[in-house]
Design a protein around this motif. Structure first.
Motif, PDB file in Angstrom:
ATOM      1  N   GLU A 196       0.513  -1.510  -0.013  1.00 24.34           N
ATOM      2  CA  GLU A 196      -0.209   0.263  -0.513  1.00 24.34           C
ATOM      3  C   GLU A 196       1.038   1.269  -0.037  1.00 24.34           C
ATOM      4  OE1 GLU A 196      -3.463   0.306  -0.092  1.00 24.34           O
ATOM      5  OE2 GLU A 196      -3.502  -1.459  -0.905  1.00 24.34           O
ATOM      6  N   THR A 236       0.724   4.286  -2.312  1.00 29.08           N
ATOM      7  CA  THR A 236       0.495   5.890  -2.385  1.00 29.08           C
ATOM      8  C   THR A 236       2.036   6.559  -2.377  1.00 29.08           C
ATOM      9  OG1 THR A 236      -0.310   4.816  -0.383  1.00 29.08           O
ATOM     10  CG2 THR A 236       0.289   7.302  -0.153  1.00 29.08           C
ATOM     11  N   GLN A 245       0.544   9.582  -4.901  1.00 25.65           N
ATOM     12  CA  GLN A 245       0.701  11.001  -4.337  1.00 25.65           C
ATOM     13  C   GLN A 245       1.828  11.725  -5.565  1.00 25.65           C
ATOM     14  OE1 GLN A 245       1.861  10.576  -0.656  1.00 25.65           O
ATOM     15  NE2 GLN A 245      -0.424  10.910   0.168  1.00 25.65           N
TER      16      GLN A 245
END
Length: 553
Positions: free
Chosen positions: A427, A431, A435
């Protein structure tokens, strides 16, 4: 010309010497000790044919109690299963295995009067209707001709794994849900020979005593029943062999005589069949179940495990391997220090029934405790609308007998923390990449957001091998009574190094102009901080549930 599945070769097997060939049902059972495994052309075919062969074995050798099972296990030196019960069953039901019988064709509905369509409806990799495939360009007016062995294999596979959606209508019924096999990952315990594989997956079977669970005295496989009416219906399973041969479709093969005088299949009628009523957990034993955690620390309903396109089925090792003993389910509560479930909190679960049986074989000195079996898990993922096949799966997970017999809940926590670390690192990689894109106002569409990132594609497939090593080492530690945390620590270091390597490769590929590299570096630093924090959580969890060698909790 007839084609009897009991005596004609059609099952694809690998012999002990590695040679591939086709054998009959009788040959598969009577010579099982000389065969390595049954191997279809697709994972779904392999699973469906195993379930068919298991249904036949249960019926031939019933009533199957513990003593009979032990006798069957020990006759491997004779080459396979005893021939006398098989011969008696063959004499009684020979006609029910005729593929082209006009009255009782095997696994078919002779009363269908629709115009036969293309055989592409049977063959999963063929394009037909809205079921488009990437490399096959079969058109609606083409009718591929199938040899009887091919047609038989796809007939059995279609009954278990057909897609959902519109089918050739019979009266007003136009659509059907997918075959039963689409609902779960089918778990097969694989031994060193087909003989071992069959016995390891056979349950103690006594219909008159309603064993195994969900089985009634009326249980029978599809070929022992009268041919079905054309109209679709719905009912609960009669028992274990009924479920193994569930008729999810009404099918009738159309035949033609080739130029050489042989019989071939050149068409098929395929309509909705029998819809299963009830819950899978009440009857299906060749899968694992778990109650997923919901918000607020509550658990949902039992769900069978399924396979994922990217993340390996090893993530379900708690459900696949560990005891279903209820005392494990709530043992986390005394050690909970924060609101909500712990990272390693164990869900209520039920492993495949075969593993409960194997765990008892050590006591009978039939299986050494250092044995490591292989779980093969088969599955199919349908497209968004359910009318086409998106992916086939066949994955393997090692099953150390010592883990199947583990009595300490601590083992479950350790596996839970191991899986949680891999999930959380995955995860964080996702991310980081998302991002970075958001920093440049690259908003993702809904379809893009659902797709895995490049980092996830690089990360997840490389975890199966080190996790398999972890399970084997953990099983050996349990057997030897040494520290179970040592293999977990090695796994933790391996998965952390892999995540770090994946992130570093991504950074190396970042554009080296303007602020792109600075932005990528900042997100890379955030990932590194998160990685070190997750490692601390992991080590803390292991310390919480570790004990000195030889001491239990």
């Amino acid at each position: 010309m007839g084609f009897n599945l009991l005596t004609e070769p059609w099952l694809p097997v690998v012999r002990a010497d590695g040679v591939r060939q086709e054998v009959s049902l009788v040959q598969a059972l009577s010579g099982a000790a000389n065969l390595r495994r049954l191997a279809g052309s697709t994972p779904t075919m392999t699973a469906a044919l195993h379930r068919l062969l298991l249904a036949l074995a249960h019926r031939v050798y019933q009533p199957l109690d513990a003593m009979t099972w032990h006798e069957l296990w020990q006759v491997q030196a004779d080459g396979g299963l005893p021939p006398a019960p098989l011969a008696a069953y063959q004499d009684r039901y020979r006609s029910r295995f005729e593929l082209f019988d006009p009255v009782t064709p095997f696994f078919q509905c002779p009363a269908l009067d629709n115009v036969p369509g293309s055989t592409a409806k049977l063959v999963a990799y063929r394009a037909t209707g809205s079921n488009r495939t990437l490399f096959d360009h079969t058109t609606a007016d083409q009718r591929p001709v199938l040899r009887p062995p091919e047609a038989a294999r796809w007939l059995v596979t279609t009954q278990a794994y057909d897609t959902s959606g519109t089918k050739q209508p019979y009266r007003t019924e136009r659509s059907a849900e997918g075959g039963l096999g689409n609902r779960f990952g089918c778990v097969l315990v694989e031994g060193s020979t087909l003989h071992e594989t069959l016995l390891l997956n056979m349950q103690l079977y006594q219909p008159e005593a309603e064993r195994p669970w969900g089985t009634t005295a009326r249980d029978r496989p599809v070929w022992e029943a009268q041919p079905p009416e054309p109209e679709p219906d719905a009912r609960a399973p009669l028992g274990w062999t009924d479920l193994l041969t569930w008729p999810s479709r009404r099918i009738l093969l159309a035949t033609a005589t080739t130029a050489s005088g042989t019989t071939a299949v050149d068409g098929v009628v395929l309509t909705p069949g029998t819809r299963m009523e009830g819950d899978l957990i009440d009857c299906e034993a060749m899968t694992a179940y778990r109650r997923p955690w919901l918000k607020g620390g509550k658990q949902g309903n039992f769900k069978p495990i399924t396979l994922d396109e990217l993340r390996g089925v090893w993530r379900h090792s708690q459900e696949l391997l560990l005891s279903s003993d209820a005392r494990w389910w709530n043992s986390w509560r005394g050690r909970q220090h924060a609101k909500g479930p712990l990272p390693a909190q164990e869900p209520q679960r039920r492993r495949p029934a075969a593993l409960d049986h194997i765990a008892d074989l050590v006591e009978d000195q039939l299986v050494p405790e250092d044995t490591v079996y292989t779980l093969r898990i088969f599955g199919q993922q349908l497209g968004d609308q359910g009318g086409d096949t998106y992916a086939w799966f066949e994955e393997a997970v090692p099953a150390p007998v010592a883990l199947l017999r583990a009595e300490s809940a601590r083992v479950g926590y350790i596996i839970g923390y191991a899986v949680s670390l891999a999930t959380d690192l995955g995860e964080q990689l996702k991310t980081m990449q998302r991002q970075y894109s958001a920093s440049f106002h690259r908003e993702l569409t809904k379809d893009q957001d659902r797709k895995p990132t490049d980092l996830e594609i690089c990360y997840w497939p490389r975890l199966a091998a080190p996790f398999a090593t972890f399970l084997r080492e953990l099983g050996e530690a349990v057997r030897q009574g040494t520290s179970e945390t040592a293999p977990a620590e090695r796994w933790g270091q391996a998965v952390s190094n892999l995540a770090d390597k994946t992130a570093w490769q991504w950074l190396q590929q970042a554009p080296r102009r303007d602020r792109s590299l600075l932005t990528a570096s900042a997100h890379f630093d955030d990932f590194q901080q998160a990685r070190h924090q997750l490692q601390r959580i992991f080590r803390g969890g292991l310390a919480r549930y570790s004990t000195p060698a030889g001491e239990d909790t």
